[in-house]
Design a protein around this motif. Structure first.
Motif, mmCIF file in Angstrom:
data_model
loop_
_atom_site.group_PDB
_atom_site.id
_atom_site.type_symbol
_atom_site.label_atom_id
_atom_site.label_comp_id
_atom_site.label_asym_id
_atom_site.label_seq_id
_atom_site.Cartn_x
_atom_site.Cartn_y
_atom_site.Cartn_z
ATOM 1 N N ASP A 148 8.700 6.126 -4.846
ATOM 2 C CA ASP A 148 7.866 6.825 -5.646
ATOM 3 C C ASP A 148 6.518 6.323 -5.757
ATOM 4 O OD1 ASP A 148 9.911 8.611 -6.062
ATOM 5 O OD2 ASP A 148 10.413 7.890 -8.135
ATOM 6 N N VAL A 149 6.227 4.867 -6.060
ATOM 7 C CA VAL A 149 5.108 4.253 -6.087
ATOM 8 C C VAL A 149 4.227 4.293 -4.767
ATOM 9 C CG1 VAL A 149 3.875 2.054 -6.604
ATOM 10 C CG2 VAL A 149 5.939 2.838 -8.154
ATOM 11 N N CYS A 150 4.826 4.117 -3.642
ATOM 12 C CA CYS A 150 4.099 4.316 -2.258
ATOM 13 C C CYS A 150 3.528 5.503 -2.247
ATOM 14 C CB CYS A 150 5.144 3.872 -1.298
ATOM 15 S SG CYS A 150 5.493 2.090 -1.108
ATOM 16 N N GLN A 151 4.265 6.769 -2.541
ATOM 17 C CA GLN A 151 3.807 7.952 -2.508
ATOM 18 C C GLN A 151 2.608 8.210 -3.435
ATOM 19 O OE1 GLN A 151 7.171 10.779 -3.153
ATOM 20 N NE2 GLN A 151 7.970 10.080 -1.246
ATOM 21 N N GLU A 152 2.759 7.602 -4.587
ATOM 22 C CA GLU A 152 1.564 7.501 -5.460
ATOM 23 C C GLU A 152 0.308 6.888 -4.994
ATOM 24 O OE1 GLU A 152 0.707 6.334 -10.382
ATOM 25 O OE2 GLU A 152 2.584 6.151 -9.622
ATOM 26 N N VAL A 153 0.465 5.765 -4.307
ATOM 27 C CA VAL A 153 -0.572 5.017 -3.596
ATOM 28 C C VAL A 153 -1.231 6.030 -2.821
ATOM 29 C CG1 VAL A 153 -1.042 3.228 -2.181
ATOM 30 C CG2 VAL A 153 0.514 2.812 -4.121
ATOM 31 N N PHE A 154 -0.404 6.459 -1.956
ATOM 32 C CA PHE A 154 -1.240 7.440 -0.849
ATOM 33 C C PHE A 154 -1.709 8.580 -1.256
ATOM 34 C CE2 PHE A 154 1.408 4.653 2.163
ATOM 35 C CZ PHE A 154 0.222 4.398 2.872
ATOM 36 N N ILE A 155 -1.274 9.060 -2.525
ATOM 37 C CA ILE A 155 -2.033 10.152 -3.253
ATOM 38 C C ILE A 155 -3.269 9.808 -3.961
ATOM 39 C CG2 ILE A 155 -1.867 11.572 -5.055
ATOM 40 C CD1 ILE A 155 1.183 11.851 -4.704
ATOM 41 N N LYS A 156 -3.459 8.618 -4.430
ATOM 42 C CA LYS A 156 -4.576 8.090 -4.975
ATOM 43 C C LYS A 156 -5.601 7.936 -4.001
ATOM 44 C CE LYS A 156 -2.821 5.802 -9.204
ATOM 45 N NZ LYS A 156 -2.466 4.545 -9.945
ATOM 46 N N VAL A 157 -5.037 7.243 -2.682
ATOM 47 C CA VAL A 157 -5.819 6.989 -1.742
ATOM 48 C C VAL A 157 -6.762 8.222 -1.158
ATOM 49 C CG1 VAL A 157 -6.030 6.181 1.043
ATOM 50 C CG2 VAL A 157 -4.846 4.802 -0.720
ATOM 51 N N TYR A 158 -5.884 9.266 -1.122
ATOM 52 C CA TYR A 158 -6.404 10.520 -0.638
ATOM 53 C C TYR A 158 -7.370 10.905 -1.714
ATOM 54 C CZ TYR A 158 -6.680 15.477 1.163
ATOM 55 O OH TYR A 158 -7.274 16.507 1.672
ATOM 56 N N LYS A 159 -7.171 11.239 -2.905
ATOM 57 C CA LYS A 159 -8.029 11.517 -4.031
ATOM 58 C C LYS A 159 -9.405 10.572 -4.147
ATOM 59 C CE LYS A 159 -4.464 13.586 -7.284
ATOM 60 N NZ LYS A 159 -4.037 13.497 -8.407
ATOM 61 N N HIS A 160 -9.128 9.297 -3.934
ATOM 62 C CA HIS A 160 -10.372 8.441 -4.155
ATOM 63 C C HIS A 160 -10.965 8.152 -2.907
ATOM 64 C CE1 HIS A 160 -9.618 8.293 -8.361
ATOM 65 N NE2 HIS A 160 -8.319 8.249 -8.057
ATOM 66 N N LEU A 161 -10.724 8.932 -1.797
ATOM 67 C CA LEU A 161 -11.339 8.339 -0.580
ATOM 68 C C LEU A 161 -12.651 8.408 -0.334
ATOM 69 C CD1 LEU A 161 -10.202 7.169 2.230
ATOM 70 C CD2 LEU A 161 -10.157 9.456 3.224
ATOM 71 N N ARG A 162 -13.346 9.462 -1.067
ATOM 72 C CA ARG A 162 -14.808 9.750 -1.112
ATOM 73 C C ARG A 162 -15.625 8.570 -1.933
ATOM 74 N NH1 ARG A 162 -16.112 14.536 0.848
ATOM 75 N NH2 ARG A 162 -14.895 16.295 0.608
ATOM 76 N N GLU A 163 -14.917 7.761 -2.648
ATOM 77 C CA GLU A 163 -15.451 6.585 -3.266
ATOM 78 C C GLU A 163 -15.425 5.365 -2.460
ATOM 79 O OE1 GLU A 163 -13.075 6.143 -7.158
ATOM 80 O OE2 GLU A 163 -13.350 8.532 -7.444
ATOM 81 N N TYR A 164 -14.419 5.486 -1.542
ATOM 82 C CA TYR A 164 -14.600 4.265 -0.518
ATOM 83 C C TYR A 164 -15.995 3.954 0.177
ATOM 84 C CZ TYR A 164 -13.214 1.356 3.414
ATOM 85 O OH TYR A 164 -13.117 0.300 4.523
ATOM 86 N N GLN A 165 -16.486 3.022 -0.021
ATOM 87 C CA GLN A 165 -17.759 2.664 0.372
ATOM 88 C C GLN A 165 -18.142 1.682 1.878
ATOM 89 O OE1 GLN A 165 -20.619 3.866 -0.883
ATOM 90 N NE2 GLN A 165 -19.069 5.067 -1.979
ATOM 91 N N PHE A 166 -16.778 1.205 2.395
ATOM 92 C CA PHE A 166 -16.765 0.423 3.626
ATOM 93 C C PHE A 166 -17.508 -0.825 3.363
ATOM 94 C CE2 PHE A 166 -16.845 4.930 5.047
ATOM 95 C CZ PHE A 166 -15.743 5.056 5.838
ATOM 96 N N GLU A 167 -17.254 -1.279 2.269
ATOM 97 C CA GLU A 167 -17.914 -2.707 1.638
ATOM 98 C C GLU A 167 -16.548 -3.645 2.028
ATOM 99 O OE1 GLU A 167 -18.600 -2.381 -2.254
ATOM 100 O OE2 GLU A 167 -20.447 -1.234 -1.919
ATOM 101 N N ALA A 168 -15.304 -3.405 2.187
ATOM 102 C CA ALA A 168 -14.194 -4.126 2.594
ATOM 103 C C ALA A 168 -13.426 -3.230 3.413
ATOM 104 C CB ALA A 168 -13.289 -4.467 1.163
ATOM 105 N N LYS A 169 -12.533 -3.871 4.273
ATOM 106 C CA LYS A 169 -11.951 -3.288 5.255
ATOM 107 C C LYS A 169 -10.944 -1.971 4.760
ATOM 108 C CE LYS A 169 -9.667 -6.681 7.437
ATOM 109 N NZ LYS A 169 -8.756 -7.366 8.173
ATOM 110 N N LEU A 170 -10.631 -1.110 5.437
ATOM 111 C CA LEU A 170 -9.877 -0.143 4.712
ATOM 112 C C LEU A 170 -8.465 -0.507 4.148
ATOM 113 C CD1 LEU A 170 -9.794 2.941 3.911
ATOM 114 C CD2 LEU A 170 -9.036 3.422 6.366
ATOM 115 N N SER A 171 -8.048 -1.332 4.981
ATOM 116 C CA SER A 171 -6.639 -1.924 4.611
ATOM 117 C C SER A 171 -6.717 -2.725 3.403
ATOM 118 C CB SER A 171 -6.211 -2.788 5.662
ATOM 119 O OG SER A 171 -6.848 -3.881 5.977
ATOM 120 N N THR A 172 -7.863 -3.558 3.000
ATOM 121 C CA THR A 172 -7.941 -4.222 1.796
ATOM 122 C C THR A 172 -8.099 -3.271 0.641
ATOM 123 O OG1 THR A 172 -9.021 -6.145 3.191
ATOM 124 C CG2 THR A 172 -9.269 -5.887 0.830
ATOM 125 N N TRP A 173 -8.622 -2.340 0.922
ATOM 126 C CA TRP A 173 -9.011 -1.282 0.056
ATOM 127 C C TRP A 173 -7.633 -0.659 -0.543
ATOM 128 C CZ3 TRP A 173 -9.295 4.211 -0.165
ATOM 129 C CH2 TRP A 173 -9.836 4.856 -1.117
#
Length: 188
Positions: free
Chosen positions: A46-71
């Motif tokens: 359940d938590v893993c699914q929640e993580v990927f939902i959050k990743v999808y919802k907040h992907l616009r906020e990702y600024q490439f300052e760190a590696k995607l894996s780190t984010w």
């Protein structure tokens, strides 16, 4: 434009196959992060699914300052910690004095030695599971995910020096548990 930027751009443009690629690429990382903090298998999923939902919802906020894996790992870490706190299942410290009955593996490959080696690995994994959550997490990120101190610091919001210190302490606790176990096995 690098591979991560292309993947993110495609997802933001609505490409579901690109999102599926992101999930497949980082599901092992997320699973490692979450399973070190959340203990129940159904909760981990359940938590893993929640993580990927959050990743999808907040992907616009990702600024490439760190590696995607780190984010993504930082989202997984915070989500798992918050879930464990909410469920009151976040152990502060493990008890490394509880040692299971196993034997040290030898270099031979007889059926008995294979079984002994399997028991030894089980013992080691059991000891890791008894470590405090931050130690378990940092061991996982450093040894299994092969992340740097700085990347682990970004994920956990800890300074690199603290990450090094926790890794040192975790290794020391494991070493002490293994030495106690070997000493006890020697006397049996």
């Amino acid at each position: 434009m690098n591979d991560e930027q292309t993947l993110v751009r495609q997802i933001l443009q609505g490409d579901l196959r690109a999102y599926q690629m992101l999930v497949e690429r980082y599901q092992r990382l997320v699973l490692h992060m979450v399973s070190r903090i959340v203990r129940q298998p159904a909760d981990v999923e359940d938590v893993c699914q929640e993580v990927f939902i959050k990743v999808y919802k907040h992907l616009r906020e990702y600024q490439f300052e760190a590696k995607l894996s780190t984010w993504i790992a930082s989202i997984a870490y915070r989500t798992a910690i918050n879930y464990a706190k909410k469920m009151n299942r976040l152990p502060a410290h493990g008890d490394l004095n509880q040692v299971s009955e196993t034997r040290e593996p030898s270099g031979n490959s007889s059926p008995e030695d294979i079984l002994v080696n399997k028991d030894w690995k089980s013992f080691l994994y059991a000891q890791i599971e008894q470590l405090p959550v931050h130690y378990r997490t940092i061991l996982t990120l450093y040894h299994l995910e092969e992340l740097s101190y700085e990347e682990i610091g970004q994920i956990t919001s800890l300074p690199a020096g603290t990450v090094k210190n926790y890794l040192f302490r975790a290794r020391k606790l494991l070493k002490e548990a293994l030495q106690r176990h070997q000493k006890r096995e020697h006397w049996l």
